[in-house]
Design a protein around this motif. Structure first.
Motif, PDB file in Angstrom:
ATOM      1  N   ASP A 291      32.618  -2.742 163.975  1.00  0.00           N
ATOM      2  CA  ASP A 291      32.855  -3.931 164.349  1.00  0.00           C
ATOM      3  C   ASP A 291      33.602  -3.890 164.548  1.00  0.00           C
ATOM      4  O   ASP A 291      34.307  -4.227 165.948  1.00  0.00           O
ATOM      5  CB  ASP A 291      32.193  -4.441 163.276  1.00  0.00           C
ATOM      6  CG  ASP A 291      30.716  -4.603 162.833  1.00  0.00           C
ATOM      7  OD1 ASP A 291      29.792  -3.685 164.122  1.00  0.00           O
ATOM      8  OD2 ASP A 291      30.449  -4.629 161.984  1.00  0.00           O
ATOM      9  N   VAL A 292      35.355  -3.269 163.926  1.00  0.00           N
ATOM     10  CA  VAL A 292      36.086  -3.978 163.991  1.00  0.00           C
ATOM     11  C   VAL A 292      36.933  -2.527 163.518  1.00  0.00           C
ATOM     12  O   VAL A 292      37.027  -1.757 162.408  1.00  0.00           O
ATOM     13  CB  VAL A 292      37.306  -4.702 163.290  1.00  0.00           C
ATOM     14  CG1 VAL A 292      38.815  -4.872 163.291  1.00  0.00           C
ATOM     15  CG2 VAL A 292      36.398  -5.903 163.055  1.00  0.00           C
ATOM     16  N   LEU A 293      37.902  -1.801 164.885  1.00  0.00           N
ATOM     17  CA  LEU A 293      38.513  -0.246 164.660  1.00  0.00           C
ATOM     18  C   LEU A 293      40.270  -0.734 164.984  1.00  0.00           C
ATOM     19  O   LEU A 293      40.790  -1.795 165.661  1.00  0.00           O
ATOM     20  CB  LEU A 293      38.722   0.150 165.738  1.00  0.00           C
ATOM     21  CG  LEU A 293      38.943   1.263 166.053  1.00  0.00           C
ATOM     22  CD1 LEU A 293      38.434   2.259 165.233  1.00  0.00           C
ATOM     23  CD2 LEU A 293      38.816   1.813 167.759  1.00  0.00           C
ATOM     24  N   THR A 294      40.725  -0.318 163.617  1.00  0.00           N
ATOM     25  CA  THR A 294      42.350  -1.467 164.098  1.00  0.00           C
ATOM     26  C   THR A 294      43.312   0.530 164.209  1.00  0.00           C
ATOM     27  O   THR A 294      42.686   1.636 163.170  1.00  0.00           O
ATOM     28  CB  THR A 294      42.372  -1.011 162.127  1.00  0.00           C
ATOM     29  OG1 THR A 294      42.418  -3.184 162.346  1.00  0.00           O
ATOM     30  CG2 THR A 294      44.275  -1.235 162.292  1.00  0.00           C
ATOM     31  N   THR A 295      43.623   0.154 164.731  1.00  0.00           N
ATOM     32  CA  THR A 295      44.739   1.810 165.505  1.00  0.00           C
ATOM     33  C   THR A 295      46.402   1.926 164.591  1.00  0.00           C
ATOM     34  O   THR A 295      46.811   0.715 164.988  1.00  0.00           O
ATOM     35  CB  THR A 295      44.844   2.186 166.441  1.00  0.00           C
ATOM     36  OG1 THR A 295      44.891   1.119 167.698  1.00  0.00           O
ATOM     37  CG2 THR A 295      42.918   2.699 167.155  1.00  0.00           C
ATOM     38  N   THR A 296      46.766   2.975 163.874  1.00  0.00           N
ATOM     39  CA  THR A 296      47.831   2.306 163.413  1.00  0.00           C
ATOM     40  C   THR A 296      48.873   4.083 163.663  1.00  0.00           C
ATOM     41  O   THR A 296      49.506   4.833 162.848  1.00  0.00           O
ATOM     42  CB  THR A 296      47.889   2.027 161.874  1.00  0.00           C
ATOM     43  OG1 THR A 296      47.909   3.135 161.424  1.00  0.00           O
ATOM     44  CG2 THR A 296      47.520   0.747 162.093  1.00  0.00           C
ATOM     45  N   THR A 297      48.450   4.703 164.385  1.00  0.00           N
ATOM     46  CA  THR A 297      49.541   6.149 164.861  1.00  0.00           C
ATOM     47  C   THR A 297      50.360   6.011 166.121  1.00  0.00           C
ATOM     48  O   THR A 297      50.536   4.860 166.275  1.00  0.00           O
ATOM     49  CB  THR A 297      48.131   6.502 165.563  1.00  0.00           C
ATOM     50  OG1 THR A 297      48.212   6.007 167.219  1.00  0.00           O
ATOM     51  CG2 THR A 297      46.585   6.946 165.396  1.00  0.00           C
ATOM     52  N   PRO A 298      51.978   6.787 165.608  1.00  0.00           N
ATOM     53  CA  PRO A 298      52.881   6.811 166.699  1.00  0.00           C
ATOM     54  C   PRO A 298      52.222   7.685 167.970  1.00  0.00           C
ATOM     55  O   PRO A 298      53.650   7.465 168.543  1.00  0.00           O
ATOM     56  CB  PRO A 298      53.836   7.773 165.667  1.00  0.00           C
ATOM     57  CG  PRO A 298      52.853   8.138 165.422  1.00  0.00           C
ATOM     58  CD  PRO A 298      51.675   7.702 164.617  1.00  0.00           C
ATOM     59  N   SER A 299      51.166   7.182 168.305  1.00  0.00           N
ATOM     60  CA  SER A 299      50.934   8.676 169.605  1.00  0.00           C
ATOM     61  C   SER A 299      51.352   8.304 170.923  1.00  0.00           C
ATOM     62  O   SER A 299      51.564   6.383 171.401  1.00  0.00           O
ATOM     63  CB  SER A 299      49.213   8.564 169.449  1.00  0.00           C
ATOM     64  OG  SER A 299      49.084   8.910 170.823  1.00  0.00           O
ATOM     65  N   ARG A 300      51.734   8.465 171.386  1.00  0.00           N
ATOM     66  CA  ARG A 300      52.500   8.295 173.328  1.00  0.00           C
ATOM     67  C   ARG A 300      51.288   8.449 174.496  1.00  0.00           C
ATOM     68  O   ARG A 300      51.581   8.924 175.556  1.00  0.00           O
ATOM     69  CB  ARG A 300      53.684   9.614 173.490  1.00  0.00           C
ATOM     70  CG  ARG A 300      55.041   8.403 172.667  1.00  0.00           C
ATOM     71  CD  ARG A 300      55.931   9.363 172.850  1.00  0.00           C
ATOM     72  NE  ARG A 300      56.872   8.233 172.928  1.00  0.00           N
ATOM     73  CZ  ARG A 300      57.888   7.183 173.155  1.00  0.00           C
ATOM     74  NH1 ARG A 300      57.263   7.211 174.445  1.00  0.00           N
ATOM     75  NH2 ARG A 300      58.778   6.578 172.220  1.00  0.00           N
ATOM     76  N   LYS A 301      49.723   8.723 173.541  1.00  0.00           N
ATOM     77  CA  LYS A 301      48.863   9.344 174.548  1.00  0.00           C
ATOM     78  C   LYS A 301      47.154   8.600 174.138  1.00  0.00           C
ATOM     79  O   LYS A 301      47.784   8.953 172.834  1.00  0.00           O
ATOM     80  CB  LYS A 301      48.444  10.761 175.042  1.00  0.00           C
ATOM     81  CG  LYS A 301      48.404  11.762 173.652  1.00  0.00           C
ATOM     82  CD  LYS A 301      48.322  12.916 173.808  1.00  0.00           C
ATOM     83  CE  LYS A 301      47.675  13.829 172.639  1.00  0.00           C
ATOM     84  NZ  LYS A 301      48.103  15.787 173.677  1.00  0.00           N
ATOM     85  N   PRO A 302      46.567   8.350 174.906  1.00  0.00           N
ATOM     86  CA  PRO A 302      45.056   8.386 174.114  1.00  0.00           C
ATOM     87  C   PRO A 302      44.836   8.810 172.514  1.00  0.00           C
ATOM     88  O   PRO A 302      44.405   9.921 173.380  1.00  0.00           O
ATOM     89  CB  PRO A 302      44.601   8.344 175.481  1.00  0.00           C
ATOM     90  CG  PRO A 302      45.141   8.303 176.730  1.00  0.00           C
ATOM     91  CD  PRO A 302      46.370   9.027 175.982  1.00  0.00           C
ATOM     92  N   VAL A 303      44.061   8.553 171.631  1.00  0.00           N
ATOM     93  CA  VAL A 303      43.327   8.863 170.584  1.00  0.00           C
ATOM     94  C   VAL A 303      42.242   7.774 170.497  1.00  0.00           C
ATOM     95  O   VAL A 303      41.163   9.089 169.959  1.00  0.00           O
ATOM     96  CB  VAL A 303      43.904   8.708 169.270  1.00  0.00           C
ATOM     97  CG1 VAL A 303      45.609   9.512 169.432  1.00  0.00           C
ATOM     98  CG2 VAL A 303      44.552   7.194 169.082  1.00  0.00           C
ATOM     99  N   VAL A 304      41.699   7.032 171.483  1.00  0.00           N
ATOM    100  CA  VAL A 304      40.725   6.877 171.199  1.00  0.00           C
ATOM    101  C   VAL A 304      39.954   6.764 172.176  1.00  0.00           C
ATOM    102  O   VAL A 304      40.791   6.189 173.660  1.00  0.00           O
ATOM    103  CB  VAL A 304      40.805   4.731 170.963  1.00  0.00           C
ATOM    104  CG1 VAL A 304      39.318   4.443 170.588  1.00  0.00           C
ATOM    105  CG2 VAL A 304      40.937   5.183 169.942  1.00  0.00           C
ATOM    106  N   LYS A 305      38.938   6.913 173.103  1.00  0.00           N
ATOM    107  CA  LYS A 305      38.539   7.543 174.246  1.00  0.00           C
ATOM    108  C   LYS A 305      37.403   6.486 174.439  1.00  0.00           C
ATOM    109  O   LYS A 305      36.585   5.222 173.937  1.00  0.00           O
ATOM    110  CB  LYS A 305      37.581   8.731 174.264  1.00  0.00           C
ATOM    111  CG  LYS A 305      38.459   9.516 173.927  1.00  0.00           C
ATOM    112  CD  LYS A 305      37.969  11.076 174.369  1.00  0.00           C
ATOM    113  CE  LYS A 305      38.342  12.376 174.543  1.00  0.00           C
ATOM    114  NZ  LYS A 305      37.543  13.718 174.476  1.00  0.00           N
ATOM    115  N   GLU A 306      37.392   5.699 176.370  1.00  0.00           N
ATOM    116  CA  GLU A 306      36.585   4.523 176.213  1.00  0.00           C
ATOM    117  C   GLU A 306      35.086   5.016 175.958  1.00  0.00           C
ATOM    118  O   GLU A 306      34.479   4.266 174.705  1.00  0.00           O
ATOM    119  CB  GLU A 306      36.419   4.710 177.970  1.00  0.00           C
ATOM    120  CG  GLU A 306      35.480   4.067 178.500  1.00  0.00           C
ATOM    121  CD  GLU A 306      35.026   3.957 179.929  1.00  0.00           C
ATOM    122  OE1 GLU A 306      34.550   3.029 180.908  1.00  0.00           O
ATOM    123  OE2 GLU A 306      35.477   5.078 180.205  1.00  0.00           O
TER     124      GLU A 306
END
Length: 321
Positions: free
Chosen positions: A188-203
């Motif tokens: 229901d709620v997604l929280t992303t806390t990475t230092p990424s410079r490219k997508p880590v979550v796909k559509e």
């Protein structure tokens, strides 16, 4: 006159998450009403990281946070982020306090997501996913559990040990089911806390009705979400100028994929009642969090007032008059 010096442990003992959320929500409201001063962050960029100056004024409180971001620091036994805050009396400029702001940064960032989720997530949200299980994920969880009745926590990190440590931490705070899992985005709620410079979550991983707190992108070139997710979502930023410069939307904006007028609102506008939050149970909402100096100063004000009341901290005389 004396200045109070407060260490990390001092701040940690003085500050609760409930107080932090209340102060941060008020700061966003004032920001939405145009009642704050907050010049843009100033960056000093180095080969292995950066330093940022973050000044702000709101509701009789003024100050500046000086904070770093050095991703390789853990290899040296140091935190990725360390911060010092100076709280000033706006009438005289006198430094009322010099305090650790590392704990404040972690808490106010979590509180920002809690406030955003309060206005943007579905009210019946029960399943919470976390992509990235470093230090910031901990305070994200602590803040979100103050707002929602969490039934299931899903955690995922490229470092399996990080995910397991986060799971154990969460289990100490809630009776909810908690497990490291790959389908973390089915929530229901997604929280992303990475230092990424490219997508880590796909559509294709994001279902209808999901709210996303995008926390990791805090500098130009950083991004965690597939740009296609941005195009199908209602996007709310903490501050449009900062978000375009270094928030989750910065890459899509620089590529011309996303236009500034496609941003729905700032969180402050929604908290102040000037714009609406979620209006449809099926819409995807995104909170683009870059971290605002007004959050730091608002929370520092709470810490200072409690320190004075409880007689905490080391009092020093910085100046001779």
């Amino acid at each position: 006159m004396e200045t109070i010096v407060l260490t990390y442990e001092d701040v940690k003992k003085l500050l609760t998450m409930k107080e932090t959320i209340k102060a941060v929500e008020r700061a966003f409201e004032l920001h939405g009403r145009g009642l704050t001063q907050m010049p843009p962050k100033v960056y000093l960029n180095f080969e292995k990281g950066d330093l940022r100056a973050m000044p702000a004024y709101l509701e009789g409180k003024a100050g500046i946070k000086w904070v770093n971001s050095h991703p390789e620091n853990p290899k040296k036994g140091l935190p990725t982020v360390m911060a010092v805050l100076i709280l000033n009396d706006p009438e005289t400029g006198f430094p009322l306090a010099i305090m650790d702001a590392t704990h404040i940064t972690n808490f106010r960032t979590g509180a920002g997501s809690a406030v955003a989720s309060k206005y943007l997530a579905r009210k019946d949200s029960k399943v919470f996913g976390f992509v990235g299980c470093g230090r910031q994920a901990y305070t994200q969880f602590l803040a979100l559990k103050e707002v929602f009745d969490i039934e299931l926590v899903k955690a995922n990190d490229v470092n399996e040990k990080n995910a397991k440590r986060f799971v154990e931490f969460c289990r100490n705070w809630t009776d909810a089911e908690i497990r490291p899992i790959e389908d973390v985005c089915d929530c229901d709620v997604l929280t992303t806390t990475t230092p990424s410079r490219k997508p880590v979550v796909k559509e294709e991983w994001i279902r209808e009705g999901t709210h996303v707190n995008a926390i990791g992108a805090d500098a130009p070139g950083k991004q965690e979400l597939d740009e296609k997710i941005l195009l199908k979502a209602k996007i709310v930023v903490d501050d449009l100028e900062q978000a375009m410069h270094g928030g989750e939307i910065n890459v899509a904006i620089s590529k011309g994929i996303l236009k500034p007028d496609q941003i729905h609102a700032s969180l402050g506008e929604i908290v102040a009642g000037l714009k609406v939050g979620r209006t449809d149970e099926k819409e995807i909402t995104i909170f683009d969090s870059t971290g605002l100096a007004i959050q730091d100063i608002a929370v520092a004000g709470v810490v200072y007032e409690k320190a004075v009341k409880e007689g905490k901290g080391l009092k020093i005389k910085l100046f001779e008059f």
